[in-house]
Design an enzyme around this catalytic site. Structure first.
Site, short mmCIF file in Angstrom:
data_model
loop_
_atom_site.label_atom_id
_atom_site.label_comp_id
_atom_site.label_asym_id
_atom_site.label_seq_id
_atom_site.Cartn_x
_atom_site.Cartn_y
_atom_site.Cartn_z
N LEU A 39 -6.00 -1.15 -12.82
CA LEU A 39 -5.51 -0.75 -11.78
C LEU A 39 -5.56 1.23 -12.38
O LEU A 39 -5.21 0.97 -13.41
CB LEU A 39 -4.75 -0.55 -11.09
CG LEU A 39 -4.25 -1.73 -10.08
CD1 LEU A 39 -3.18 -1.45 -9.08
CD2 LEU A 39 -6.01 -1.64 -9.26
N ASP A 40 -5.86 2.30 -11.94
CA ASP A 40 -5.66 3.14 -12.91
C ASP A 40 -4.24 3.65 -13.24
O ASP A 40 -2.94 3.43 -12.73
CB ASP A 40 -6.77 4.21 -12.33
CG ASP A 40 -7.59 3.90 -12.50
OD1 ASP A 40 -8.14 3.82 -13.85
OD2 ASP A 40 -8.83 5.05 -11.73
N LYS A 41 -4.17 4.54 -14.24
CA LYS A 41 -2.47 4.40 -14.52
C LYS A 41 -2.31 4.87 -13.36
O LYS A 41 -0.84 5.36 -12.82
CB LYS A 41 -2.25 5.91 -15.49
CG LYS A 41 -0.87 6.84 -15.92
CD LYS A 41 -1.27 7.28 -16.64
CE LYS A 41 0.01 8.02 -16.97
NZ LYS A 41 0.81 9.12 -18.07
N THR A 91 -2.73 4.71 -9.95
CA THR A 91 -3.29 3.89 -8.72
C THR A 91 -1.92 2.02 -8.75
O THR A 91 -1.94 2.32 -9.74
CB THR A 91 -4.53 3.27 -8.55
OG1 THR A 91 -5.67 4.15 -9.00
CG2 THR A 91 -4.96 2.62 -7.49
N ARG A 144 -13.31 6.41 -7.04
CA ARG A 144 -12.73 7.64 -7.56
C ARG A 144 -13.88 8.19 -7.71
O ARG A 144 -14.43 9.48 -7.34
CB ARG A 144 -11.98 7.32 -9.30
CG ARG A 144 -10.66 7.52 -8.42
CD ARG A 144 -9.64 6.86 -9.70
NE ARG A 144 -9.78 8.45 -10.14
CZ ARG A 144 -8.96 8.75 -11.33
NH1 ARG A 144 -8.72 7.57 -11.82
NH2 ARG A 144 -8.83 9.65 -11.58
#
Length: 320
Positions: free
Chosen positions: A137-139, A141, A236
């Site tokens: 997961l992105d930082k 998210t 995104r």
């Protein structure tokens, strides 16, 4: 740290005529197809002492030999950190990732990552590629992630992800008024100008995102998103591509747009929401060894909950 890998197998009659990468996946099931393809391309997997291409077809009796090293995660330092563990057994670990945590170390982020914390919590993960992390997961998210605790589960989870058998659903709050759900099928690749960004490009990898409306506000929409593929920044980029970027997204969100005559509360909420409003709320997969269905859900974090309350309050004021 690395471990020497030595494998050897002959092509049986029932597999003759198939591609090398397909045969290798059958003969060496403990390793992912992606890893086997890497070995083929690097010359670490030879056929009859020759380097072939993954698509080359083999015959009965052809001999596959692998001689390589499998690099593990001990180069990363264990680091104590709180982990919100949703589920754990001897094969799996499911974590509810908080805000502002990088999943894997990279240039500029060598410490304080989820991987560092996992190695402290479970030192045996150092024996697995990427400490058992099979997706990210992105930082900024939040939400559910699964981590493998054995090589067998790491391989099978990788297979499930590649076969699109893992269900990953998200909640997002996006700009604009969506009238209904839909599917975004647009290939993603590296941005032609900014190498740190992703973009819809015709030469990119296939990427498919499904979304449906949960709640419509005056100028924003709360959506549920389901990934069919799992490309970097997929949700995104896809939402920005259809002109409904995620609120707060610092990379793809564009300039902040306040609804006409919105309440002061909503204006402040939108101005102060500094991360993408995206939360991994549901994860479903098959247990990699028991093959039983498993599913988990995670409630949305407080910052998204407060933003939804502000949007709802503004909507009611506008109707009054």
């Amino acid at each position: 740290m690395s471990t020497q890998i030595s494998l050897k197998a002959a092509v049986p009659e029932q597999l003759a005529g198939n591609r090398l990468d397909q045969i290798a996946a059958k003969l060496f099931p403990d390793y992912s197809r992606a890893k086997l393809q890497d070995w083929i391309k690097a010359g670490s997997l030879l056929v009859n002492e020759k380097q072939l291409r993954p698509r080359d077809r083999l015959q009965t009796g052809d001999m596959l030999v692998v001689e390589t090293e499998l690099a593990y995660s001990e180069e990363w330092q264990p680091e104590a950190m709180p982990l919100d563990i949703v589920f754990e057994d001897e094969h799996l670990l499911v974590i509810n990732k908080p805000l502002n945590v990088v999943v894997h170390p990279a240039a500029g982020n060598r410490e304080h990552t989820l991987l560092n914390g996992l190695l402290h919590y479970c030192p045996d993960l150092a024996e697995l590629p990427r400490a058992g992390i099979v997706h990210r997961l992105d930082k900024d998210t939040t939400g559910l992630m699964v981590v493998a605790k054995s090589l067998e589960s790491h391989t099978d989870l990788g297979r499930q992800l590649q076969a699109r058998e893992v269900v990953r659903e998200y909640e997002a709050i996006v700009q604009g008024f969506l009238t209904g759900g839909g599917t975004i099928d647009a290939p993603l690749g590296r941005h032609p100008v900014s190498r740190k960004k992703r973009a819809v490009v015709q030469s990119g990898q296939q990427a498919v995102t499904h979304y449906r409306v949960i709640t419509r506000f005056r100028s924003h929409t709360h959506v549920r998103v389901k990934l069919e593929t799992g490309r970097t920044h997929q949700i995104r980029v896809h939402m920005a591509h259809i002109k409904h970027p995620i609120i707060g997204d610092p990379v793809y969100g564009g300039r902040l747009q306040l609804p006409a005559a919105c309440s002061e509360e909503l204006a402040e909420s939108l101005k102060n929401f500094r991360r993408q409003a995206l939360h991994a709320c549901r994860l479903q997969l098959s247990h990699p060894l028991l093959h039983t269905p498993l599913a988990w859900e995670s409630v949305r974090p407080e910052d998204m909950e407060q933003l939804l309350k502000s949007l709802s309050a503004d909507q009611h004021l506008a109707r009054a």
